[in-house]
Write an enzyme that holds these catalytic residues in place. Structure first.
Site, mmCIF file in Angstrom:
data_model
loop_
_atom_site.group_PDB
_atom_site.id
_atom_site.type_symbol
_atom_site.label_atom_id
_atom_site.label_comp_id
_atom_site.label_asym_id
_atom_site.label_seq_id
_atom_site.Cartn_x
_atom_site.Cartn_y
_atom_site.Cartn_z
ATOM 1 N N GLN A 8 1.783 -1.440 14.525
ATOM 2 C CA GLN A 8 2.838 -2.028 13.889
ATOM 3 C C GLN A 8 3.147 -1.131 12.586
ATOM 4 O O GLN A 8 2.138 -0.520 12.003
ATOM 5 C CB GLN A 8 2.285 -3.528 13.186
ATOM 6 C CG GLN A 8 3.082 -4.243 12.503
ATOM 7 C CD GLN A 8 2.810 -5.554 11.834
ATOM 8 O OE1 GLN A 8 1.806 -6.058 12.645
ATOM 9 N NE2 GLN A 8 3.767 -6.111 11.046
ATOM 10 N N ASP A 9 4.345 -1.137 12.437
ATOM 11 C CA ASP A 9 4.980 -0.195 11.366
ATOM 12 C C ASP A 9 4.447 1.373 11.455
ATOM 13 O O ASP A 9 3.867 1.922 10.562
ATOM 14 C CB ASP A 9 4.576 -0.659 10.116
ATOM 15 C CG ASP A 9 5.222 -2.079 9.671
ATOM 16 O OD1 ASP A 9 6.115 -2.350 10.385
ATOM 17 O OD2 ASP A 9 4.953 -2.772 8.695
ATOM 18 N N TRP A 63 15.924 -5.290 9.029
ATOM 19 C CA TRP A 63 14.688 -5.725 8.227
ATOM 20 C C TRP A 63 15.314 -6.368 6.709
ATOM 21 O O TRP A 63 14.943 -7.219 6.064
ATOM 22 C CB TRP A 63 14.135 -4.358 8.057
ATOM 23 C CG TRP A 63 12.769 -4.850 6.961
ATOM 24 C CD1 TRP A 63 12.200 -5.864 6.825
ATOM 25 C CD2 TRP A 63 12.290 -3.865 6.205
ATOM 26 N NE1 TRP A 63 10.789 -5.588 5.943
ATOM 27 C CE2 TRP A 63 10.954 -4.269 5.638
ATOM 28 C CE3 TRP A 63 12.523 -2.535 5.823
ATOM 29 C CZ2 TRP A 63 10.384 -3.678 4.690
ATOM 30 C CZ3 TRP A 63 11.723 -1.769 4.948
ATOM 31 C CH2 TRP A 63 10.736 -2.391 4.412
ATOM 32 N N ASP A 91 8.029 -3.469 15.113
ATOM 33 C CA ASP A 91 8.873 -2.669 13.864
ATOM 34 C C ASP A 91 8.186 -1.352 13.671
ATOM 35 O O ASP A 91 8.320 -1.032 12.556
ATOM 36 C CB ASP A 91 8.646 -3.734 12.476
ATOM 37 C CG ASP A 91 9.097 -5.200 12.785
ATOM 38 O OD1 ASP A 91 9.890 -5.484 13.635
ATOM 39 O OD2 ASP A 91 8.616 -6.091 11.889
ATOM 40 N N ARG A 144 15.087 -5.475 14.955
ATOM 41 C CA ARG A 144 15.657 -6.742 14.375
ATOM 42 C C ARG A 144 15.905 -6.383 12.787
ATOM 43 O O ARG A 144 15.043 -5.356 12.301
ATOM 44 C CB ARG A 144 14.531 -7.688 14.278
ATOM 45 C CG ARG A 144 13.037 -7.203 13.713
ATOM 46 C CD ARG A 144 12.028 -8.373 13.583
ATOM 47 N NE ARG A 144 10.867 -8.060 13.354
ATOM 48 C CZ ARG A 144 9.741 -8.884 13.006
ATOM 49 N NH1 ARG A 144 9.977 -10.086 12.940
ATOM 50 N NH2 ARG A 144 8.446 -8.340 12.780
ATOM 51 N N GLN A 203 -0.313 -4.073 9.738
ATOM 52 C CA GLN A 203 0.819 -2.967 9.100
ATOM 53 C C GLN A 203 0.052 -1.711 8.761
ATOM 54 O O GLN A 203 -0.891 -1.617 7.790
ATOM 55 C CB GLN A 203 1.689 -3.508 8.085
ATOM 56 C CG GLN A 203 2.624 -4.493 8.607
ATOM 57 C CD GLN A 203 2.963 -5.415 7.570
ATOM 58 O OE1 GLN A 203 2.364 -5.785 6.852
ATOM 59 N NE2 GLN A 203 4.406 -5.405 7.484
ATOM 60 N N THR A 226 0.981 -1.200 -0.059
ATOM 61 C CA THR A 226 -0.069 -0.126 -0.146
ATOM 62 C C THR A 226 1.111 1.325 -0.061
ATOM 63 O O THR A 226 0.329 2.445 -0.079
ATOM 64 C CB THR A 226 -0.961 0.063 1.473
ATOM 65 O OG1 THR A 226 -0.134 0.041 2.215
ATOM 66 C CG2 THR A 226 -1.848 -1.293 1.286
#
Length: 525
Positions: A339-340, A432, A361, A430, A317, A281
């Site tokens: 998230q995101d 990506w 994240d 973490r 996300q 998106t």
């Protein structure tokens, strides 16, 4: 192995040249220069053979221009091919992804043209950053297909040569930057005890929900920016209120300053989400994307605003704020999601005294970004859900991207505090992409941080770099941290200095004009 040694070895492997000059370096024929690039066959095909006077000598800077022009030409070819695939693709989500990739490839052309624009006052870091941004567009396009398990596509066939040309240009820019003395060293006194009141500037336009301003929506105000001479700041004042809309500042619209009446007073909010696929998106300029607020134009400044995505933890996300704005500043703003939350797409960015909320994240992307004196809040996830602060998306070892969290506080948000014992500990980050790079320095880490500190979900622990320097708090002990090849409990201040505002994003060269306070090093925090 220290970070400096590792970077030096990577530099030597990536681009070898013989020179004693720090200005023009050496000269040579185009064929010779091509032999010095990491993908010399591609260079010969697209650069050497396309220049008639191949016997003519060129400096390294002239040769860089040649490689960038070759990449632009190839990007135009890729755009046409991607457009044909998009038009003929039979179904979604693949069709949508190809449409997004067309936009990304156009973004490459736009960004590479900035490298060649002699009206820009470019530093070696600017060139390095923009070439890295060009690769980011390709990387994100690829990642979109991976996330929907469609890796067997025509994308590698049409984009590989473009990627190799970009990697050649990137290697040359790293060589130039490595020998340049136009650095930020020696400018360590740029510290503002109080920031100049940017909001005192008379706004060009006013946004007000009640109709008392020039516009009732933020997007209308952005659209009114119009044609201005380069460098002319356009100030948009958004009055207190809740603005339920998705806002896009296009890549052609630069020098926007947007300010509100304060966190939780001026709120720009949306509830779009991807249902498990944020990248699909993230189509530039597409208001159907999950991002509540997108900024692509350079030199953006935001202050006293809240950017929010209300999709919640069940929405997957869902981006609240996306920035691909080079030399941008976000000051005393709140960026809220799960998230995101914050997508730092690419380029140099600075966040000062901000609040950032999320679960997994929630700070991610490929930009080179410093977060200074920010409050990072971990929210209550779904039952059984995890908690991860960062996911840096640096794919190649000589890209400019990475994160510095300096003087920040990593703590639980109000909704997580009462139930924190019922969830797993949080991870600092973490990687990506293979060479993700994140450093926490002089930050407070609460006891919700897992003793291991870092999480490897994609198998990048041998190539990513994760560093910690002079942190405090119950979660700051490095005694039980991961034993990764790229993890470093930094003890040498010279290593830590590489990730400061002055060194990592060359902030001394551009932040003073923003009027926002910053500390260039780490001595005075």
């Amino acid at each position: 192995m220290t970070m400096k040694v590792a970077l030096f070895i990577c530099f030597i492997i990536t681009f070898i040249f013989s020179s004693s000059s720090k200005t023009t370096l050496t000269t040579g024929s185009i064929n010779w220069w091509c032999t010095q690039t990491p993908h010399h066959q591609t260079c010969n095909r697209y650069v050497a053979k396309s220049n008639i006077s191949i016997a003519t000598t060129a400096t390294i800077n002239q040769f860089l221009d040649m490689t960038v022009k070759a990449a632009i030409d190839e990007a135009h070819v890729v755009i046409k091919r991607a457009q044909r695939i998009h038009m003929n693709y039979p179904n979604a989500p693949g069709k949508s992804l190809w449409g997004s990739c067309v936009d990304y490839f156009n973004g490459i052309v736009f960004t590479l043209n900035m490298v060649l624009d002699r009206t820009n006052q470019l530093s070696p870091l600017d060139v390095h950053s923009w070439l890295s941004a060009g690769l980011t567009y390709v990387n994100v396009c690829e990642k979109g297909f991976e996330l929907i398990n469609k890796t067997n596509t025509l994308l590698p066939i049409i984009s590989t040569n473009l990627t190799l040309l970009l990697l050649n240009s990137l290697a040359i820019s790293v060589a130039i930057r490595g020998t340049s003395n136009s650095n930020s060293r020696g400018l360590k006194e740029w510290e503002f005890s109080e920031f100049s009141d940017l909001t005192a500037k008379r706004p060009d336009v006013v946004v007000a929900k009640d109709g008392s301003g020039d516009f009732t929506t933020v997007q209308e105000a952005v659209n009114s920016a119009g044609n201005r001479r380069w460098g002319q700041r356009y100030a948009i004042y958004v009055k207190s209120g809740v603005y339920e809309e998705q806002v896009v500042i296009p890549k052609e619209v630069n020098f926007i300053m947007m300010f509100g009446d304060g966190i939780n007073k001026t709120i720009i909010t949306g509830g779009q989400h991807s249902g498990g696929n944020a990248i699909r998106t993230m189509k530039a300029g597409d208001l159907k994307s999950s991002a509540t607020f997108q900024v692509w134009g350079r030199r953006f400044i935001a202050l006293h605003l809240t950017f929010r995505n209300t999709a919640g933890p069940e929405g997957g996300q869902a981006v609240a704020f996306l920035s691909a704005s080079d030399r941008s500043v976000v000051y005393r703003c709140s960026i809220e999601g799960y998230q995101d939350t914050l997508f730092t797409f690419h380029s140099k960015q600075f966040y000062k005294q901000c609040q950032i909320f999320g679960t997994v994240d929630f700070i991610f992307g490929s930009g080179e970004v410093v977060f200074q004196d920010c409050d990072i809040f971990l929210r209550k996830p779904l039952p059984g859900g995890g908690l991860v602060v960062t996911a840096n998306g640096r794919k190649y070892h000589n890209e400019s991207g990475g994160y510095t969290m300096q003087g920040c506080k990593i703590t639980a948000a109000e909704d997580l505090r009462p139930v924190i014992g019922g969830y797993k500990k949080a991870f600092l980050g973490r990687p990506w992409f293979p060479h993700g790079r994140t450093v926490y320095m002089q930050s407070f880490l609460d006891d919700l941080v897992d003793p291991q500190g870092w999480l490897d979900s994609w198998g990048f622990n041998k190539t990513a770099y994760c560093g910690e320097y002079d942190n405090s708090g119950p979660g700051s002990s490095t005694a039980q941290r991961v034993k990764w090849h790229g993890y470093e409990a930094i003890t040498d201040p010279n290593v830590a200095e590489q990730f400061t505002v002055a060194e990592f994003i060359a902030g001394n060269q551009w932040l003073p004009t923003s009027g926002v306070p910053f500390v260039p090093g780490f001595e005075k925090l």
